[in-house]
Scaffold this active site. Structure first.
Site, PDB file in Angstrom:
ATOM      1  N   ASN A   1       2.847  20.509  -6.286  1.00 18.21           N
ATOM      2  CA  ASN A   1       3.477  21.442  -4.938  1.00 18.21           C
ATOM      3  C   ASN A   1       2.908  21.179  -3.665  1.00 18.21           C
ATOM      4  OD1 ASN A   1       5.445  23.227  -3.643  1.00 18.21           O
ATOM      5  ND2 ASN A   1       5.663  24.242  -5.632  1.00 18.21           N
TER       6      ASN A   1
ATOM      7  N   HIS B   1     -22.728  19.326  -4.923  1.00 19.38           N
ATOM      8  CA  HIS B   1     -23.878  18.904  -4.043  1.00 19.38           C
ATOM      9  C   HIS B   1     -25.102  19.434  -4.876  1.00 19.38           C
ATOM     10  CE1 HIS B   1     -21.621  17.747  -0.310  1.00 19.38           C
ATOM     11  NE2 HIS B   1     -20.890  18.742  -0.698  1.00 19.38           N
TER      12      HIS B   1
ATOM     13  N   GLY C   1      -0.320  28.612  -8.424  1.00 25.67           N
ATOM     14  CA  GLY C   1      -0.880  28.621  -6.902  1.00 25.67           C
ATOM     15  C   GLY C   1      -2.117  29.011  -6.656  1.00 25.67           C
TER      16      GLY C   1
ATOM     17  N   THR D   1     -14.286  27.728 -13.499  1.00 21.09           N
ATOM     18  CA  THR D   1     -15.723  27.279 -13.359  1.00 21.09           C
ATOM     19  C   THR D   1     -16.306  26.836 -14.638  1.00 21.09           C
ATOM     20  OG1 THR D   1     -16.514  29.601 -14.002  1.00 21.09           O
ATOM     21  CG2 THR D   1     -16.206  28.871 -11.473  1.00 21.09           C
TER      22      THR D   1
ATOM     23  N   ARG E   1     -11.231  33.030 -16.861  1.00 27.19           N
ATOM     24  CA  ARG E   1     -11.563  33.450 -18.314  1.00 27.19           C
ATOM     25  C   ARG E   1     -10.247  33.310 -19.185  1.00 27.19           C
ATOM     26  NH1 ARG E   1     -10.430  38.426 -19.825  1.00 27.19           N
ATOM     27  NH2 ARG E   1     -10.354  39.994 -18.687  1.00 27.19           N
TER      28      ARG E   1
ATOM     29  N   LYS F   1      -5.731  35.203 -23.321  1.00 30.28           N
ATOM     30  CA  LYS F   1      -5.126  35.205 -24.518  1.00 30.28           C
ATOM     31  C   LYS F   1      -4.577  33.893 -25.054  1.00 30.28           C
ATOM     32  CE  LYS F   1      -0.187  35.898 -23.054  1.00 30.28           C
ATOM     33  NZ  LYS F   1       0.915  36.980 -23.181  1.00 30.28           N
TER      34      LYS F   1
END
Length: 184
Positions: A84, A114, A141, A164, A179, A182
């Site tokens: 999108n 970095h 989004g 992450t 995280r 489910k």
């Protein structure tokens, strides 16, 4: 002796100011600029530009402008991938995306990173970590996908998440940091 491009693609520290890399990024930026200034009536021109920018793509790629990437040549796309508006892909290393993947607006995928050590960072060297996104995935989004992350098949990543760490197959994951919420 390795070139700066080889170092970059190997995930080693490299100098992003290397003339070869500067030339390739400039070419990608020119292609992105051309693409981003097309109209909806210029479908064939969009396809032509995307074929040059991202040569490793499956059938039925759709990208809504504006779109930005560092190189394009380090992006690998399966069939039926949809980006999108206003997506950014920092592809200093391989970014592999499966088939039937939907990206909401303002998604950012970072393979670039970095050094944590300030002295190394001050030297101007940087490195990358690959990103892998499986098939049949929906990325909401405003999601940011960080370097080195793998998102499994059949996942949904909630809007605004910062991914992450890896997300296993068949998961709904969301949040900052993202995280698993489910199984799907």
């Amino acid at each position: 002796m390795s070139t700066e491009k080889q170092k970059m693609l190997n995930g080693d520290l490299y100098n992003a100011s290397d003339p070869e890399l500067l030339k390739e990024r400039r070419n990608a930026r020119l292609l992105c600029n051309r693409f981003n200034h097309t109209t909806g009536d210029e479908k064939n021109l969009r396809i032509q530009i995307l074929n040059e920018l991202i040569p490793d793509q499956g059938a039925a790629l759709t990208i809504e402008p504006p779109f930005y990437c560092d190189y394009g040549t380090n992006i690998s796309l399966g069939n039926k991938v949809y980006f999108n508006y206003n997506c950014i892909v920092l592809d200093v290393m391989k970014i592999m995306i499966g088939s039937n993947v939907l990206f909401g607006p303002n998604v950012q995928i970072y393979a670039a990173t970095h050094p944590m050590d300030w002295k190394e960072r001050a030297s101007g060297l940087e490195f990358g970590k690959p990103v892998t996104i499986g098939s049949d995935v929906w990325i909401g989004g405003g999601v940011i996908i960080c370097p080195g992350v793998t998102i499994g098949n059949c996942c949904v990543i909630g809007a605004g998440s910062v991914v992450t760490r890896d997300v296993p197959d068949n998961s709904f994951a969301a949040g900052n940091p993202c995280r698993k919420i489910k199984d799907l």
